[in-house]
Enzyme design. Structure first.
Site, short mmCIF file in Angstrom:
data_model
loop_
_atom_site.label_atom_id
_atom_site.label_comp_id
_atom_site.label_asym_id
_atom_site.label_seq_id
_atom_site.Cartn_x
_atom_site.Cartn_y
_atom_site.Cartn_z
N HIS A 107 1.13 -1.34 0.13
CA HIS A 107 0.00 0.15 0.07
C HIS A 107 0.83 1.25 0.03
O HIS A 107 0.87 2.10 -0.88
CB HIS A 107 -0.91 -0.01 1.33
CG HIS A 107 -1.83 1.13 1.47
ND1 HIS A 107 -3.26 1.06 0.98
CD2 HIS A 107 -1.47 2.36 1.80
CE1 HIS A 107 -3.63 2.59 1.27
NE2 HIS A 107 -2.70 3.19 1.56
N GLU A 108 1.77 1.24 1.20
CA GLU A 108 2.70 2.66 1.08
C GLU A 108 3.69 2.77 -0.14
O GLU A 108 4.08 3.87 -0.57
CB GLU A 108 3.44 2.50 2.27
CG GLU A 108 2.46 2.76 3.78
CD GLU A 108 1.49 3.86 3.62
OE1 GLU A 108 1.88 4.87 3.00
OE2 GLU A 108 0.53 3.74 4.28
N HIS A 151 1.63 4.38 -2.75
CA HIS A 151 1.92 5.94 -2.67
C HIS A 151 2.97 6.29 -3.22
O HIS A 151 3.21 7.40 -4.06
CB HIS A 151 1.66 6.21 -1.29
CG HIS A 151 0.27 6.35 -0.51
ND1 HIS A 151 -0.75 6.93 -1.14
CD2 HIS A 151 -0.31 5.71 0.40
CE1 HIS A 151 -1.93 6.81 -0.52
NE2 HIS A 151 -1.66 6.10 0.46
#
Length: 684
Positions: A475-476, A479
């Site tokens: 997820h990160e 980003h």
């Protein structure tokens, strides 16, 4: 302390980045440097703003909008390092300075947004924007800049501007205090255990707890901490119900323990000031103000998404709880089923239904292999590669540095990663940047970082992740890719500078590639013998992906609905925690599930206003990510090169250069409905 006038910003290590690879030289930076350099950088930026505002030449894109976008670079540099340290490696000196800098920063930017001469120049350009022959990105930046000034009080009278500046300054201080209080509660609580207290705990968790105890001066013992990487597996596996209860109560009461770190008065004051700010700017509520510049636009649109999901989740959680109560009864429990029982019996139900438990997965989810999987997927989708550079100092010794390269071998930027939990780091996981990428002026290459809070293993042992932690890493990193792949001209629309309910799309979408079988087969290797995860275990894990959907969706959606309830009303509740309880009662929230983030530690919403009236955005983006990945599934190839090229161009590289609906439609051909998201969650 040195005065601002004695600081040479062109030479100081906080603002002249002369370290390896164009990074700051962290070996030459001390905490005492920040105060004087901030003051000098504020003064330098003020002078730049005055020069732009006072320019005798008529306003142009170059002498006004571009000059404004490129101003304040020294301030951006010192601030980017400071906020990184404040989140990832803080101490008393940094926290004291944070309490001083936050209101100064607010005061500084309020003065810019309320500078009448500067706004007059932006306003003049905005008025004749149709006649300037602007390209689409520049037009969007001009429009966003103008709206930003107006939403920041540029059209208020003198008294209104003064009051708004005071509100913003106070809100900044409250947000800083809130975050520091949560960190204090997380840092100061630990439950120390001995060997006899560890019934049911797998070896990976014992190792992490032993390391946590040693770090707190209790060598030879075991510590339950409030880091999710220890708290969640402990409440999942511990057979000691009393200890699960103690950990659960400590975790859910962070920020609500009385004394100096109690966040109750800070929340009350924050909500009151936000309501006043919205009214001052002509909005019905703070939610109306915050949603004005999002895809959702209105609280009603948010509820149109959340309410049906909530009802489905309640129904599913109710079905699951009946099954969990059955297991508890069969295990001989005579106690009423409680919130600290849920994870424990849910894991037993998973074992019953799918014949495996989370502990079986851990040996195959080595941190190093999951990092390699992140890089591998990025290479296959976007033709970029990552080369680690060792021996380069960061803000902490755990920081790792990677050069990001394009397919032709040219350098695209840098990626920094800080993976392990420590008492000087706030909880959670996040992405940010030391420097964003853009083409305006001399241009800038991105320097992006990820922060995690994984339990650090004893020396010589590999760090093993849960499936949830592996998803968090993906997820990160999604980003981070949004920041690293950016291809825009203007700084203000670079990377993740998009509407709040679009920003989670690149991150949540990237999670899908973790469970692509070809990725797991290559990277989910046992830490002892290097063998791939057995197909039978892989199949069981994939079959169980939506297991526990009721619990997970209730705890998330409750937080989103409470956030919206606080901010969609025209005033502020006198007693926020009573209002939280009333809201949950009205929603028929089960007392066996806690909100994922209760009000006193809801940092997304109260440690700054980044996700205030915006926590829903994870689910809004989830509607998009479920639909977006289904495009790859429909093609039969999770790495379909044509789709990957469209994904890169319209989602990962475009930043905020176009309207998010236009970007998504350019990728997918249409906007999605929530059905794919609810199916992905296992709610339908």
């Amino acid at each position: 302390m040195s005065s601002a006038k004695t600081i040479d910003l062109a030479a100081h290590p906080l603002t002249a980045w002369n370290g390896p690879l164009g990074l700051p030289d962290f070996t030459r930076i001390s905490d005492a440097d920040f105060g004087p350099v901030f003051d000098a950088a504020f003064a330098a930026h003020e002078a730049e703003i005055e020069a732009i505002a006072g320019n005798a030449a008529k306003p142009t894109i170059e002498n006004t909008l571009a000059a404004l976008e490129l101003s304040g670079q020294a301030l951006e540099r010192v601030a980017s390092i400071f906020w990184c340290k404040a989140g990832a490696n803080t101490n008393e000196a940094i926290q004291k300075l944070e309490r001083e800098v936050s209101p100064k920063m607010s005061r500084h930017f309020s003065a810019i947004s309320m500078n009448e001469k500067l706004f007059a120049r932006i306003d003049a350009l905005y008025a004749k924007r149709a006649d300037l022959g602007l390209d689409a990105e520049t037009l969007r930046v001009l429009e966003k800049s103008w709206k930003g000034f107006v939403r920041s009080g540029a059209k208020l009278d003198a008294e209104g501007k003064k009051r708004l500046a005071a509100i913003n300054e106070e809100l900044s201080s409250l947000g800083t205090g809130f975050g520091q209080n949560v960190l204090a509660d997380e840092r100061d609580w630990a439950l120390f255990l001995d060997e006899g207290d560890l019934a049911g705990l797998p070896d990976f968790l014992k190792s992490a707890m032993a390391e946590a105890a040693a770090a707190r001066g209790q060598e030879g013992r075991y510590a339950v901490t409030l880091s999710r990487s220890i708290y969640e597996p402990f409440t999942t596996f511990s057979e000691r119900r009393d200890l699960r209860e103690a950990a659960w109560r400590a975790f859910t009461s962070r920020g609500q323990n009385g004394g100096a770190s109690d966040n109750t008065p800070l929340v009350r004051d924050t909500l009151k000031l936000r309501a006043e700010k919205a009214k001052l700017l002509g909005y019905d509520s703070f939610a109306a103000l915050k949603l004005d510049d999002t895809m959702a636009k209105t609280p009603k649109a948010v509820h149109d998404l959340l309410d049906p999901v909530w009802n489905k989740a309640l129904e599913k959680a109710g079905e699951d709880q009946r099954e969990l109560e059955r297991l508890a009864t069969e295990a001989g429990s005579n106690e009423p089923f409680a919130a600290w029982d849920w994870r424990f019996y849910q894991e037993k139900l998973r074992a019953e239904k799918f014949a495996f438990d989370e502990a079986e997965l851990k040996p195959y989810l080595q941190l190093e292999r999951i990092i390699a999987a992140c890089f591998d997927v990025a290479g296959r989708l976007f033709s970029i590669s990552f080369e680690e550079k060792t021996g380069i100092a960061g803000w902490h010794e755990d920081v790792r540095v990677f050069v990001v390269k394009n397919a032709d071998g040219s350098e695209r930027g840098l990626f920094l990663a800080d993976y392990f939990a420590r008492s000087s780091k706030r909880s959670g996981a996040w992405m940010s940047s030391l420097q964003s990428g853009y083409r305006l002026g001399e241009g800038s290459t991105p320097i992006i970082y990820n922060i995690m809070n994984f339990a650090k293993p004893p020396k010589g042992e590999p760090a093993l992740l849960s499936m949830d932690e592996a998803r968090t890493l993906f997820h990160e990193f999604g980003h981070a890719l949004h920041g690293m792949l950016t291809e825009v001209t203007w700084p203000s629309v670079s990377g993740t500078s998009v509407s709040r309910d679009f920003v989670e799309l690149p991150s949540q979408l990237y999670e899908h590639w973790l469970t692509v079988p070809a990725v797991l087969e290559k990277h989910a290797l046992h830490y002892r013998d290097g063998k791939a995860m057995p197909k039978a275990l892989l199949d069981k894990m994939l079959a169980a992906q939506t297991f526990g959907a009721g619990f997970a969706t209730v705890e998330f959606t409750a937080s989103a609905l409470v956030d919206m309830a606080y901010h969609a009303r025209p005033d502020a509740p006198q007693e926020p925690l009573a209002f939280e309880a009333e809201t949950l009662a009205g929603l028929k929230m089960p007392d066996t599930i806690a909100m994922r983030h209760r009000t006193p530690h809801f940092s997304h919403v109260f440690s700054g206003d980044g996700y205030s009236a915006g926590y829903y955005s994870y689910m809004w983006s989830e509607v998009l990510d479920a639909d977006a990945f289904s495009a790859f599934e429909e093609s039969g190839d999770p790495f379909n090169p044509e789709l990957a090229a469209r994904l890169r161009e319209n989602i990962y590289s475009a930043g905020g250069s176009k309207d998010p609906e236009a970007l998504y439609t350019a990728f997918r051909g249409k906007m999605p409905s929530p059905e794919a998201m609810m199916a992905k969650r296992g709610l339908v």
